[in-house]
Structure formats: C-alpha cells, structure tokens
Design a protein around this motif. Structure first.
Motif, PDB file in Angstrom:
ATOM      1  N   LEU A  61       0.846  -1.188   0.000  1.00 46.93           N
ATOM      2  CA  LEU A  61       0.000   0.000   0.000  1.00 46.93           C
ATOM      3  C   LEU A  61       0.878   1.233   0.000  1.00 46.93           C
ATOM      4  CD1 LEU A  61      -2.631  -0.836   2.776  1.00 46.93           C
ATOM      5  CD2 LEU A  61      -3.057  -0.721   0.327  1.00 46.93           C
ATOM      6  N   VAL A  62       0.329   2.345  -0.427  1.00 49.32           N
ATOM      7  CA  VAL A  62       0.959   3.647  -0.287  1.00 49.32           C
ATOM      8  C   VAL A  62       0.014   4.480   0.571  1.00 49.32           C
ATOM      9  CG1 VAL A  62       1.789   5.706  -1.468  1.00 49.32           C
ATOM     10  CG2 VAL A  62       2.147   3.457  -2.509  1.00 49.32           C
ATOM     11  N   LEU A  63       0.525   4.931   1.727  1.00 49.64           N
ATOM     12  CA  LEU A  63      -0.313   5.648   2.684  1.00 49.64           C
ATOM     13  C   LEU A  63       0.181   7.072   2.907  1.00 49.64           C
ATOM     14  CD1 LEU A  63      -0.680   2.903   5.472  1.00 49.64           C
ATOM     15  CD2 LEU A  63      -2.133   3.279   3.465  1.00 49.64           C
ATOM     16  N   ASP A  64      -0.755   7.961   3.268  1.00 52.64           N
ATOM     17  CA  ASP A  64      -0.373   9.317   3.647  1.00 52.64           C
ATOM     18  C   ASP A  64       0.084   9.317   5.104  1.00 52.64           C
ATOM     19  OD1 ASP A  64      -2.656   9.358   5.298  1.00 52.64           O
ATOM     20  OD2 ASP A  64      -3.785  10.687   3.976  1.00 52.64           O
ATOM     21  N   GLY A 101       3.330   8.802  -1.185  1.00 50.45           N
ATOM     22  CA  GLY A 101       3.237   8.597   0.251  1.00 50.45           C
ATOM     23  C   GLY A 101       4.239   7.537   0.664  1.00 50.45           C
ATOM     24  N   GLU A 102       4.099   7.010   1.880  1.00 51.27           N
ATOM     25  CA  GLU A 102       5.035   5.984   2.341  1.00 51.27           C
ATOM     26  C   GLU A 102       4.573   4.608   1.867  1.00 51.27           C
ATOM     27  OE1 GLU A 102       7.454   4.364   6.241  1.00 51.27           O
ATOM     28  OE2 GLU A 102       5.960   5.941   6.518  1.00 51.27           O
ATOM     29  N   VAL A 103       5.514   3.847   1.330  1.00 56.28           N
ATOM     30  CA  VAL A 103       5.231   2.495   0.858  1.00 56.28           C
ATOM     31  C   VAL A 103       5.188   1.559   2.066  1.00 56.28           C
ATOM     32  CG1 VAL A 103       6.041   0.596  -0.592  1.00 56.28           C
ATOM     33  CG2 VAL A 103       6.365   2.970  -1.351  1.00 56.28           C
ATOM     34  N   MET A 104       4.106   0.775   2.153  1.00 52.64           N
ATOM     35  CA  MET A 104       3.912  -0.179   3.246  1.00 52.64           C
ATOM     36  C   MET A 104       3.821  -1.580   2.669  1.00 52.64           C
ATOM     37  SD  MET A 104       3.472   1.848   5.878  1.00 52.64           S
ATOM     38  CE  MET A 104       2.984   3.505   6.266  1.00 52.64           C
ATOM     39  N   ILE A 105       4.303  -2.546   3.453  1.00 52.69           N
ATOM     40  CA  ILE A 105       4.261  -3.951   3.035  1.00 52.69           C
ATOM     41  C   ILE A 105       3.499  -4.744   4.085  1.00 52.69           C
ATOM     42  CG2 ILE A 105       5.646  -6.013   2.599  1.00 52.69           C
ATOM     43  CD1 ILE A 105       7.893  -4.186   1.680  1.00 52.69           C
ATOM     44  N   GLY A 106       2.658  -5.657   3.622  1.00 55.12           N
ATOM     45  CA  GLY A 106       1.927  -6.537   4.525  1.00 55.12           C
ATOM     46  C   GLY A 106       1.789  -7.906   3.918  1.00 55.12           C
ATOM     47  N   GLY A 107       1.075  -8.771   4.595  1.00 56.67           N
ATOM     48  CA  GLY A 107       0.815 -10.096   4.044  1.00 56.67           C
ATOM     49  C   GLY A 107       1.297 -11.214   4.941  1.00 56.67           C
ATOM     50  N   ALA A 108       1.088 -12.438   4.473  1.00 61.06           N
ATOM     51  CA  ALA A 108       1.354 -13.640   5.264  1.00 61.06           C
ATOM     52  C   ALA A 108       2.813 -13.797   5.669  1.00 61.06           C
ATOM     53  CB  ALA A 108       0.902 -14.870   4.485  1.00 61.06           C
ATOM     54  N   SER A 109       3.758 -13.326   4.872  1.00 56.93           N
ATOM     55  CA  SER A 109       5.167 -13.532   5.191  1.00 56.93           C
ATOM     56  C   SER A 109       5.807 -12.343   5.908  1.00 56.93           C
ATOM     57  CB  SER A 109       5.957 -13.871   3.929  1.00 56.93           C
ATOM     58  OG  SER A 109       5.833 -12.834   2.983  1.00 56.93           O
ATOM     59  N   LEU A 110       4.990 -11.412   6.383  1.00 64.68           N
ATOM     60  CA  LEU A 110       5.513 -10.266   7.123  1.00 64.68           C
ATOM     61  C   LEU A 110       6.086 -10.735   8.460  1.00 64.68           C
ATOM     62  CD1 LEU A 110       5.716  -7.134   7.152  1.00 64.68           C
ATOM     63  CD2 LEU A 110       3.568  -7.137   8.420  1.00 64.68           C
ATOM     64  N   GLY A 111       7.252 -10.241   8.816  1.00 61.67           N
ATOM     65  CA  GLY A 111       7.879 -10.601  10.082  1.00 61.67           C
ATOM     66  C   GLY A 111       7.037 -10.147  11.269  1.00 61.67           C
ATOM     67  N   VAL A 112       7.370 -10.655  12.449  1.00 63.20           N
ATOM     68  CA  VAL A 112       6.598 -10.314  13.651  1.00 63.20           C
ATOM     69  C   VAL A 112       7.131  -9.065  14.347  1.00 63.20           C
ATOM     70  CG1 VAL A 112       5.798 -12.654  14.063  1.00 63.20           C
ATOM     71  CG2 VAL A 112       7.940 -11.895  15.091  1.00 63.20           C
ATOM     72  N   GLY A 113       8.331  -8.615  13.996  1.00 65.08           N
ATOM     73  CA  GLY A 113       8.874  -7.412  14.604  1.00 65.08           C
ATOM     74  C   GLY A 113      10.369  -7.492  14.761  1.00 65.08           C
ATOM     75  N   TYR A 114      10.917  -6.513  15.463  1.00 69.24           N
ATOM     76  CA  TYR A 114      12.347  -6.447  15.716  1.00 69.24           C
ATOM     77  C   TYR A 114      12.680  -7.228  16.978  1.00 69.24           C
ATOM     78  CZ  TYR A 114      12.658  -2.814  12.185  1.00 69.24           C
ATOM     79  OH  TYR A 114      12.617  -2.128  11.007  1.00 69.24           O
ATOM     80  N   LEU A 115      13.705  -8.047  16.933  1.00 74.54           N
ATOM     81  CA  LEU A 115      14.119  -8.868  18.058  1.00 74.54           C
ATOM     82  C   LEU A 115      14.515  -7.992  19.246  1.00 74.54           C
ATOM     83  CD1 LEU A 115      14.752 -11.720  19.109  1.00 74.54           C
ATOM     84  CD2 LEU A 115      17.071 -11.424  18.214  1.00 74.54           C
ATOM     85  N   ASN A 116      13.894  -8.221  20.374  1.00 74.41           N
ATOM     86  CA  ASN A 116      14.201  -7.521  21.630  1.00 74.41           C
ATOM     87  C   ASN A 116      14.075  -6.003  21.525  1.00 74.41           C
ATOM     88  OD1 ASN A 116      14.810 -10.007  22.864  1.00 74.41           O
ATOM     89  ND2 ASN A 116      16.921  -9.900  22.110  1.00 74.41           N
ATOM     90  N   ASN A 117      13.207  -5.522  20.643  1.00 79.12           N
ATOM     91  CA  ASN A 117      13.023  -4.081  20.507  1.00 79.12           C
ATOM     92  C   ASN A 117      11.540  -3.775  20.298  1.00 79.12           C
ATOM     93  OD1 ASN A 117      13.218  -1.335  20.002  1.00 79.12           O
ATOM     94  ND2 ASN A 117      15.116  -1.546  18.837  1.00 79.12           N
ATOM     95  N   PRO A 118      10.739  -3.900  21.362  1.00 82.19           N
ATOM     96  CA  PRO A 118       9.295  -3.684  21.215  1.00 82.19           C
ATOM     97  C   PRO A 118       8.931  -2.248  20.834  1.00 82.19           C
ATOM     98  CG  PRO A 118       9.878  -3.970  23.523  1.00 82.19           C
ATOM     99  CD  PRO A 118      11.113  -4.267  22.715  1.00 82.19           C
ATOM    100  N   GLY A 119       9.735  -1.276  21.234  1.00 75.34           N
ATOM    101  CA  GLY A 119       9.451   0.120  20.881  1.00 75.34           C
ATOM    102  C   GLY A 119       9.544   0.358  19.388  1.00 75.34           C
ATOM    103  N   LEU A 120      10.617  -0.146  18.774  1.00 75.24           N
ATOM    104  CA  LEU A 120      10.784   0.007  17.335  1.00 75.24           C
ATOM    105  C   LEU A 120       9.733  -0.808  16.585  1.00 75.24           C
ATOM    106  CD1 LEU A 120      12.395   1.306  15.075  1.00 75.24           C
ATOM    107  CD2 LEU A 120      13.995  -0.617  15.209  1.00 75.24           C
ATOM    108  N   THR A 121       9.413  -1.996  17.109  1.00 73.62           N
ATOM    109  CA  THR A 121       8.374  -2.823  16.499  1.00 73.62           C
ATOM    110  C   THR A 121       7.045  -2.070  16.476  1.00 73.62           C
ATOM    111  OG1 THR A 121       9.436  -4.892  17.126  1.00 73.62           O
ATOM    112  CG2 THR A 121       7.062  -4.980  16.709  1.00 73.62           C
ATOM    113  N   ALA A 122       6.680  -1.455  17.594  1.00 69.05           N
ATOM    114  CA  ALA A 122       5.410  -0.717  17.669  1.00 69.05           C
ATOM    115  C   ALA A 122       5.393   0.459  16.702  1.00 69.05           C
ATOM    116  CB  ALA A 122       5.171  -0.236  19.097  1.00 69.05           C
ATOM    117  N   CYS A 123       6.540   1.063  16.477  1.00 66.65           N
ATOM    118  CA  CYS A 123       6.627   2.220  15.578  1.00 66.65           C
ATOM    119  C   CYS A 123       6.564   1.813  14.110  1.00 66.65           C
ATOM    120  CB  CYS A 123       7.931   2.963  15.865  1.00 66.65           C
ATOM    121  SG  CYS A 123       8.180   4.429  14.875  1.00 66.65           S
TER     122      CYS A 123
END
Length: 149
Positions: free
Chosen positions: A2-5, A17-39
């Motif tokens: 997607l491209v989002l504003d 706008g900003e290019v976003m990626i989603g779908g079944a193979s999207l990672g779960v987040g950054y290892l040991n970095n919940p703040g960056l994952t949430a962002c």
C-alpha cells in the motif's frame, strides 16, 4: 503493498506517500526491541482486514495506473551507499559532538563516484584547516564504522 499518507490513509495512483508492506510472510517485529516494532509495524488501516499489520518501509513512492509502484526516495535521511544503509543524521550527531564543530550536515555527493560529504561550521577558536581535518577524521574513526567516515 500500500501507499499511505501521514495519517495512514491509502492514496490513489499518482499521489506519493510511504510504501507499506503486509501479508502472510511479514515478520513479527524487531528482536528484543518492542518500541521500534510498535513504531514500524502498524495495524492495517482497512477495516475489512482487521488484525493484519503493515510494515513501514521508509520508502517514498506512488502507484502507477498499471498498479506498479515507483519509489522516489526516502521519508527519512537514510541512504544506501556501496551496499550500506546509512543514517546521515547519525554522522551529523557525532560531528556535532566534536569540540571544534558548531554544526554539521552530511549528504551524498561526489558525482559518479558517490561518497559521503559533510559540511561543517567550525566552533569559535577551532584549529587550522589541515590540523582540524586530520583530528576530525581520527575522531570519527573512533566513533563510527569505516564506511561512515
């Protein structure tokens, strides 16, 4: 994809706008970095896809009418140079930490052979140019990886 504003609303073809990626193979987040994952991993903005997440790529782009995406650059100051991802602000911050530097900005320049170029405002009473440059290079080499000096 997607491209989002900036409010996470989908944009029509031709509007950047900003290019976003989603779908079944999207990672779960950054290892040991919940703040960056949430962002960086945000809820999908379309209600019919509740529970799905998108990853903020940091790339600025837009959809063409045929559905392909054109990437125009970055929404931040990250660059890729000789295979390395570099945050220019990181270099500027280190430079500003030097006693003889009042302000600094780093860009990619150098024509065909691209390289990092920093523009500096010396602090009052800074050393002479040649001495200043040699000391600054050593200072940077102690604080940054080689590819950022």
């Amino acid at each position: 994809m997607l491209v989002l504003d900036r409010f996470n609303n989908p944009l029509p073809a031709g509007i950047a706008g900003e290019v976003m990626i989603g779908g079944a193979s999207l990672g779960v987040g950054y290892l040991n970095n919940p703040g960056l994952t949430a962002c960086q991993f945000i809820p999908h903005p379309q209600p019919e896809i509740a529970g799905e997440r998108l990853y903020r790529t940091g790339d600025l782009g837009y959809f063409r009418e045929d559905g392909s995406i054109v990437v125009k650059g970055r929404v931040d100051f990250q660059v890729k140079l000789r295979g390395y991802r570099i945050e220019l602000e990181e270099i500027d911050t280190v430079l500003r930490g030097h006693a003889d530097v009042q302000d600094a900005v780093t860009v990619v320049g150098g024509g065909e052979r691209q390289q990092l170029v920093s523009y500096l405002v010396p602090a009052a009473g800074a050393a002479e140019a040649a001495e200043f440059r040699a000391g600054l290079r050593e200072y940077l080499a102690q604080r940054l990886p080689d590819y950022m000096v």
